[in-house]
Design a protein around this motif. Structure first.
Motif: not given
Ligand code: HEM
Length: 466
Positions: A73-75, A101-103, A402-404, A408-410
């Motif tokens: 979840g998120r706050p 939306h994530r999908r 990018f977490s896990a 995890m980051c999309i």
């Molecule tokens: C070096 C580059 C990047 C790093 C280190 C990074 C890291 C992260 C981390 C740590 C999270 C949180 C994950 C969690 O809550 O467990 C995240 C979420 C996210 N990132 Fe990235 N990110 C990067 C690049 C990008 C790029 C290029 C995009 C765009 C396409 C992106 C889109 C997102 C989105 C939409 C989320 C939210 C996912 C969710 O809540 O379901 N990120 N990222």
């Protein structure tokens, strides 16, 4: 008072709780010290709100992957939720609208960019513009601050909106202003606002924040309207067109809407620009100050790309050293050090402690990326962390910038592609030198939600044409 069987933690002050740990000069160091005192699962009070901090690979995997849905979840009661009207993907709670939306975002990234060659072409096009500037600066010193933001901003911008901007275009400058948002919302006042309810009632959210969000939103609305007029159904040009196709198919149960589209554009632009740009700035800071590593990268690049016009993402499989260097940069960069705040979706347990539903969760990413026992050289910059004895590239489990798990980051694939193509192309063409008058390099990172190196200059020299 801590709930029953809740993880241990430091005593809390009245009103502030332990908030000072997070709003003082070096929150990451504070979190690390607390880990040493209280272990890999401990708690803090932000104001009167109990929060659990998760550390170390074992606990991170158990929470984010094994018990992923419990922690996904998120706050929902922070100022940013209100300002973004509970829409978008990053801050959305663990529900069907987020899932759909994530999908969709992942699928669109794949079919649009990563499955085909288009994203690769776009990155090269952007590099072409950057190289023009760098060629003019050969032999001189320049600040790379804006340069890397321009590349990553235009790559994601083109994917979302279908166009790129000239670097001096006024609109571009205006759009990029949104990026300051991450710095503003991570200022101490925002945490105070979020966690001290008494302050909330007397303090109005910073007008600057609202203005930045509204400017981006109204720009996005005008772009969506233009797209509606010019699009050809069945032939999507970019993310907006794909989303409009989805709206055509929409049924009553669908969570897709124009407001959600605007929020997706906002989230993806914000998440996809600063993160990758800051990692690039870290990369060149380290490469300049480790010239033997830079040279070894260049040797591998010259050998693998001999006779080739330009690098492709596929080439990474023949470049174990380059891959190791880029991953090592990401490990030490620790670009998103507290990830995005999570929240438990049900009563759950971790390390024998009880964590009630609705508890806010903070991931201490540094505790994994620099965890002793997981890395050959946890505290140094050393690409050997990603090489086995045969010199092959290996990715340890603890590599999780990018977490896990479900949140995890999309953008992992896009960011990895950008980092590889940009670093390889630039190292192939230029030698990057730490200017003589720059003094000792300062590797201290500045924390403002994401981590970024302090501003620095670099000197570039053209390499002989490869
Ligand atoms: C070096 C580059 C990047 C790093 C280190 C990074 C890291 C992260 C981390 C740590 C999270 C949180 C994950 C969690 O809550 O467990 C995240 C979420 C996210 N990132 Fe990235 N990110 C990067 C690049 C990008 C790029 C290029 C995009 C765009 C396409 C992106 C889109 C997102 C989105 C939409 C989320 C939210 C996912 C969710 O809540 O379901 N990120 N990222």
């Amino acid at each position: 008072r801590r709930p029953k069987n809740f993880p241990p933690g430091p005593p809390a002050w009245p009103v502030l709780g332990n908030l000072l740990y997070l709003i003082s000069k070096d929150p990451l160091k504070n979190l690390e010290k607390l880990r040493q005192s209280y272990g890999n699962v401990y708690s803090l009070f932000l104001g009167s709100r109990p929060v659990v901090v998760i550390n170390g690979l074992k606990m991170m995997k158990e929470a984010m992957v094994t018990k992923g849905p419990h922690f996904a979840g998120r706050p929902q009661d922070l100022l940013m939720n209100r300002l973004t009207q509970w829409k978008g993907v990053i801050l959305a709670d663990y529900n069907s609208a987020w899932r759909e939306h994530r999908r969709f975002d992942l699928m669109t990234l794949k079919i649009f960019g990563l499955g085909k060659k288009s994203m690769e072409d776009q990155i090269h096009e952007e590099l072409h513009h950057t190289i023009k500037i760098l060629d003019q600066s050969a032999g001189k010193t320049l600040s790379p601050q804006v340069m890397f933001h321009n590349i990553t901003s235009n790559v994601i911008f083109k994917f979302l909106f279908g166009t790129r901007y000239e670097y001096d275009d006024e609109n571009k400058v205006r759009i990029q202003r949104l990026l300051r948002l991450t710095k503003v919302i991570n200022k101490p006042w925002m945490m105070i606002y979020d966690f001290i309810p008494k302050v909330r009632s007397v303090m109005e959210p910073n007008k600057k924040v609202l203005k930045m969000i509204e400017a981006f939103q109204s720009f996005s609305v005008s772009r969506v309207n233009e797209h509606k007029k010019s699009r050809i159904p069945g032939e999507p040009r970019d993310f907006i067109d794909c989303y409009l196709e989805e709206l055509d198919k929409k049924n009553d149960a669908s969570s897709f809407s124009e407001e959600q589209l605007i929020s997706q554009l906002f989230d993806l632009y914000l998440a996809g620009t600063d993160t990758t740009a800051n990692t690039l700035r870290t990369a060149f800071l380290y490469l300049m100050n480790h010239p033997q590593i830079q040279e070894r990268c260049q040797q591998e690049i010259d050998q693998v790309l001999e006779g080739k016009d330009r690098v492709t993402f596929e080439d990474r499989h023949n470049m174990p050293y380059m891959q190791a260097v880029i991953h090592e940069v990401q490990r030490v960069a620790n670009t998103v050090p507290l990830s995005a705040f999570h929240c438990t979706t049900r009563d759950t347990e971790l390390l024998g402690y009880s964590i009630p539903k609705g508890t806010m969760i903070i991931q201490n990413m540094m505790s994994v990326l620099k965890e002793e026992g997981q890395w050959k050289f946890p505290h140094d910059f050393n690409p050997e962390n990603f090489l086995n004895e045969q010199g092959e590239f290996v990715k340890p489990e603890a590599f999780m910038p990018f977490s896990a798990g479900p949140r995890m980051c999309i953008g992992e694939s896009l960011a990895s592609m950008e980092l590889f193509l940009i670093v390889v192309t630039l190292l192939r063409k230029y030698k990057f030198i730490w200017p003589q008058d720059a003094g000792e390099p300062d590797y201290t990172m500045v924390f403002a939600g994401s981590l970024t190196p302090k501003p620095y200059n670099m000197k570039i020299e053209s390499r002989s044409p490869q």
